[in-house]
Design an enzyme around this catalytic site. Structure first.
Site, short mmCIF file in Angstrom:
data_model
loop_
_atom_site.label_atom_id
_atom_site.label_comp_id
_atom_site.label_asym_id
_atom_site.label_seq_id
_atom_site.Cartn_x
_atom_site.Cartn_y
_atom_site.Cartn_z
N THR A 121 0.85 -1.19 0.00
CA THR A 121 0.00 0.00 0.00
C THR A 121 0.89 1.24 0.00
OG1 THR A 121 -1.64 -1.24 1.25
CG2 THR A 121 -1.87 1.17 1.24
N GLU A 152 -7.01 -9.14 7.55
CA GLU A 152 -6.46 -10.17 8.43
C GLU A 152 -7.61 -10.89 9.13
OE1 GLU A 152 -3.21 -8.66 10.87
OE2 GLU A 152 -2.51 -7.55 9.13
N LYS A 204 -6.59 1.93 -3.25
CA LYS A 204 -6.30 1.14 -2.04
C LYS A 204 -6.31 2.03 -0.80
CE LYS A 204 -5.03 -1.72 0.98
NZ LYS A 204 -5.94 -2.69 1.55
N LEU A 250 -19.48 -0.76 10.86
CA LEU A 250 -20.40 0.17 11.52
C LEU A 250 -20.74 -0.32 12.93
CD1 LEU A 250 -21.20 2.69 9.99
CD2 LEU A 250 -23.44 1.72 9.60
N GLY A 253 -17.47 1.03 18.99
CA GLY A 253 -16.61 0.33 19.95
C GLY A 253 -15.27 1.00 20.14
N CYS A 260 -2.79 -1.70 8.99
CA CYS A 260 -3.26 -1.02 7.77
C CYS A 260 -4.09 0.24 8.02
CB CYS A 260 -4.04 -2.01 6.92
SG CYS A 260 -3.00 -3.34 6.28
N LYS A 263 -2.27 3.33 9.78
CA LYS A 263 -1.15 3.82 8.96
C LYS A 263 -1.66 4.42 7.65
CE LYS A 263 0.98 0.33 6.52
NZ LYS A 263 0.82 0.52 5.08
N1 LIG Z 1 -1.36 -7.10 6.48
C1 LIG Z 1 -2.45 -6.81 5.76
O1 LIG Z 1 -3.55 -7.13 6.13
C2 LIG Z 1 -2.32 -6.06 4.45
C3 LIG Z 1 -3.43 -6.01 3.59
C4 LIG Z 1 -3.32 -5.31 2.40
C5 LIG Z 1 -2.16 -4.61 2.12
N2 LIG Z 1 -1.10 -4.65 3.01
C6 LIG Z 1 0.11 -3.92 2.66
O2 LIG Z 1 1.07 -4.88 2.28
C7 LIG Z 1 2.38 -4.45 2.65
C8 LIG Z 1 3.02 -5.51 3.52
O3 LIG Z 1 2.29 -5.59 4.72
P1 LIG Z 1 2.51 -6.78 5.75
O4 LIG Z 1 1.47 -6.61 6.78
O5 LIG Z 1 2.63 -8.07 5.03
O6 LIG Z 1 3.95 -6.37 6.34
P2 LIG Z 1 4.95 -7.31 7.16
O7 LIG Z 1 5.84 -6.38 7.89
O8 LIG Z 1 4.17 -8.35 7.89
O9 LIG Z 1 5.79 -8.07 6.03
C9 LIG Z 1 6.79 -7.49 5.25
C10 LIG Z 1 7.87 -8.57 5.02
O10 LIG Z 1 8.77 -8.15 4.02
C11 LIG Z 1 10.09 -8.56 4.40
N3 LIG Z 1 11.05 -7.76 3.64
C12 LIG Z 1 11.35 -6.44 3.78
N4 LIG Z 1 12.26 -6.06 2.87
C13 LIG Z 1 12.55 -7.17 2.13
C14 LIG Z 1 13.40 -7.41 1.01
N5 LIG Z 1 14.15 -6.45 0.47
N6 LIG Z 1 13.45 -8.67 0.51
C15 LIG Z 1 12.71 -9.67 1.03
N7 LIG Z 1 11.88 -9.49 2.09
C16 LIG Z 1 11.79 -8.25 2.62
C17 LIG Z 1 10.10 -8.33 5.90
O11 LIG Z 1 11.14 -9.04 6.53
C18 LIG Z 1 8.70 -8.83 6.28
O12 LIG Z 1 8.70 -10.21 6.56
C19 LIG Z 1 2.18 -3.10 3.33
O13 LIG Z 1 2.31 -2.09 2.38
C20 LIG Z 1 0.75 -3.17 3.81
O14 LIG Z 1 0.19 -1.89 3.98
C21 LIG Z 1 -1.16 -5.38 4.14
#
Ligand SMILES: NC(=O)c1ccc[n+]([C@@H]2O[C@H](COP(=O)([O-])OP(=O)(O)OC[C@H]3O[C@@H](n4cnc5c(N)ncnc54)[C@H](O)[C@@H]3O)[C@@H](O)[C@H]2O)c1
Length: 434
Positions: A121, A152, A204, A250, A253, A260, A263
């Site tokens: 994102t 999640e 997004k 909605l 709470g 997400c 941030k």
């Molecule tokens: N978690 C969610 O529910 C969700 C949903 C939609 C979008 N997103 C977006 O997805 C992105 C990732 O979120 P997340 O929650 O999975 O984060 P996270 O921190 O759980 O995972 C990121 C992973 O990337 C790894 N990493 C970082 N740099 C790296 C590199 N150069 N090479 C290989 N691995 C590397 C880290 O070690 C980590 O394990 C964010 O932008 C977030 O906003 C997350």
């Protein structure tokens, strides 16, 4: 198709295993070697329904490989970037450096015609900057943006059966390659929208900011209900039944948390500020301020209830930011615990899946069960709507606590059951907060 996924966090691991289950050969590259080892030996600690089985199956049948070595991406035609985009500092906007580094590590493995696909994102403009970086370092490859909308707790289901797929692309070849990646999902009639990079990025962020706005909106209405004698929950239900509004997000709470919504809402405010859209920046900042105020109101009420009592104890049921995940990033529950501890109260926090080691904060006292947390408690706060808390037996718990006062900040308990068992049951919005 052979596919690489760079970054195996909460998004990337689900995505990699899901693509493998769709029939692709996937290599996941993760910079954290301890995480690589845990994924390979099946001890990764991510609590996400269906994920353990999905990963195990893909590893066993050889459709998924996991490594710390970026060169393993060589030979793949599609490369997904799923690394984190944390805030540089609160309200300072997104840190693009993980994406930049991931792209840099991928470049030596790229072949002409490869497609690099951002899923993280980001604010509009990030993809264009990465596309320019890619053009300089690997001119034959192309960049696309395909934001992820999973939640999640339902991440596996959301990935395998998304509402729709958004392709931010600069060419039809890129869209065609994405169609190949998602063929089994598209074959079921899933809608896909082709757009440009900036629209894909903004859609997004706008989605998460809208969901956050709905939550903060209903919390302001619930506050008004509390001061006017209206029923906060029924007001929310009636509003949600209006098809123009919709019932999701909605539930009044304790507010939103996780990696997400907080941030992304602040990130959009920061983006708006820099773009000179001052009213938009103020609007999204206010959504975040209202959210933070929910936990502050509860903390102040509990502190006021217990002032003058020595050695007061608070039980918090639920540490994760919502049920069915172990994610405690920006968890309202943890923030509440800190606020109460700062006031000198002893806090025990129970969660079915978050343990002290995952809590990453030695000052917090984690226990496994609600019963352990509630022993000698003066106030019990339900902070996460785990299904097991709905099944608690209020009569059996009564003798364990010092004072039978329970505040249901998620409105997930049966209030009648608790009141019938002589508990002082409070919804979050009948506390006389003001
Ligand atoms: N978690 C969610 O529910 C969700 C949903 C939609 C979008 N997103 C977006 O997805 C992105 C990732 O979120 P997340 O929650 O999975 O984060 P996270 O921190 O759980 O995972 C990121 C992973 O990337 C790894 N990493 C970082 N740099 C790296 C590199 N150069 N090479 C290989 N691995 C590397 C880290 O070690 C980590 O394990 C964010 O932008 C977030 O906003 C997350």
């Amino acid at each position: 198709m052979r596919i690489s996924v760079i970054g195996l966090g909460r998004l990337g691991l689900v995505h990699a295993a899901a693509l493998a289950s769709l029939g692709h050969t996937v290599v996941g590259v993760e910079a954290n070697t301890q995480r690589v080892r845990k994924i390979l030996d099946g001890t990764h600690e991510m609590h996400e329904p269906g994920l353990v089985e999905l990963v195990r199956t893909a590893l066993t049948d050889g459709t998924l490989d996991v490594t710390g070595e970026p060169s393993a991406a060589r030979g793949a035609s599609a490369h997904f970037l799923t690394v984190g985009t944390p805030e540089l500092a609160p309200n300072e906007g997104f840190d693009p450096s993980y994406l930049e580094n991931a792209l840099r590590s991928l470049v030596p493995s790229l072949q002409p015609g490869d497609l690099v696909i951002g899923k993280s994102t980001v604010p509009p403009g990030t993809a264009a900057a990465l596309a320019a970086q890619l053009h300089r370092e690997s001119p034959g490859a192309e960049l696309a943006w395909n934001p992820e909308f999973l939640a999640e707790g339902t991440a596996v289901r959301d990935t395998l059966a998304p509402h729709r797929l958004i392709y931010g692309v600069s060419s039809l070849e890129a869209a065609r390659l994405l169609d190949e990646v998602y063929a089994p999902i598209l074959d079921r009639g899933t809608q896909r929208v082709i757009t440009d990079l900036a629209t894909a990025e903004l859609v997004k962020l706008a989605t998460n900011a809208f969901l956050a706005t709905k939550i903060s909106f209903i919390n302001t209405i619930a506050q008004l209900a509390a001061t006017s004698g209206a029923d906060a929950l029924q007001t929310a239900q009636i509003l949600g039944a209006d098809p123009r509004i919709g019932a999701s997000h909605l539930n009044p709470g304790l507010g939103y948390g996780g990696g997400c919504l907080p941030k992304d809402t602040r990130g959009l405010a920061h983006y708006a500020q820099r773009a000179g859209a001052i009213e938009a920046a103020q609007f999204f900042t206010q959504v975040d301020t209202i959210n933070a105020a929910q936990r502050q109101h509860i903390a102040e009420w509990v502190i006021a209830q217990l002032s003058g009592h020595q050695d007061s104890q608070v039980a918090i049921l639920g540490a994760s930011f919502k049920a069915e995940t172990d994610d405690i990033r920006e968890s309202p529950s943890i923030a509440l615990a800190h606020a109460l501890m700062s006031a000198g109260l002893r806090v025990r926090i129970a969660d079915p899946v978050v343990t002290a080691s995952r809590g990453e904060d030695s000052r917090l006292e984690f226990v496994r069960t609600a019963e352990e947390a509630m022993r000698e408690a003066d106030v019990t706060l339900v902070a996460t709507a785990w299904p097991e808390y709905r099944r608690l037996n209020p009569a059996a718990l009564l003798p364990m606590v010092r004072r039978p006062l329970i505040v249901d900040t998620r409105h997930c308990l049966d209030s009648e059951d608790w009141r019938n068992a002589s508990w002082d049951y409070r919804s979050m919005f009948n506390l006389s907060l003001h």
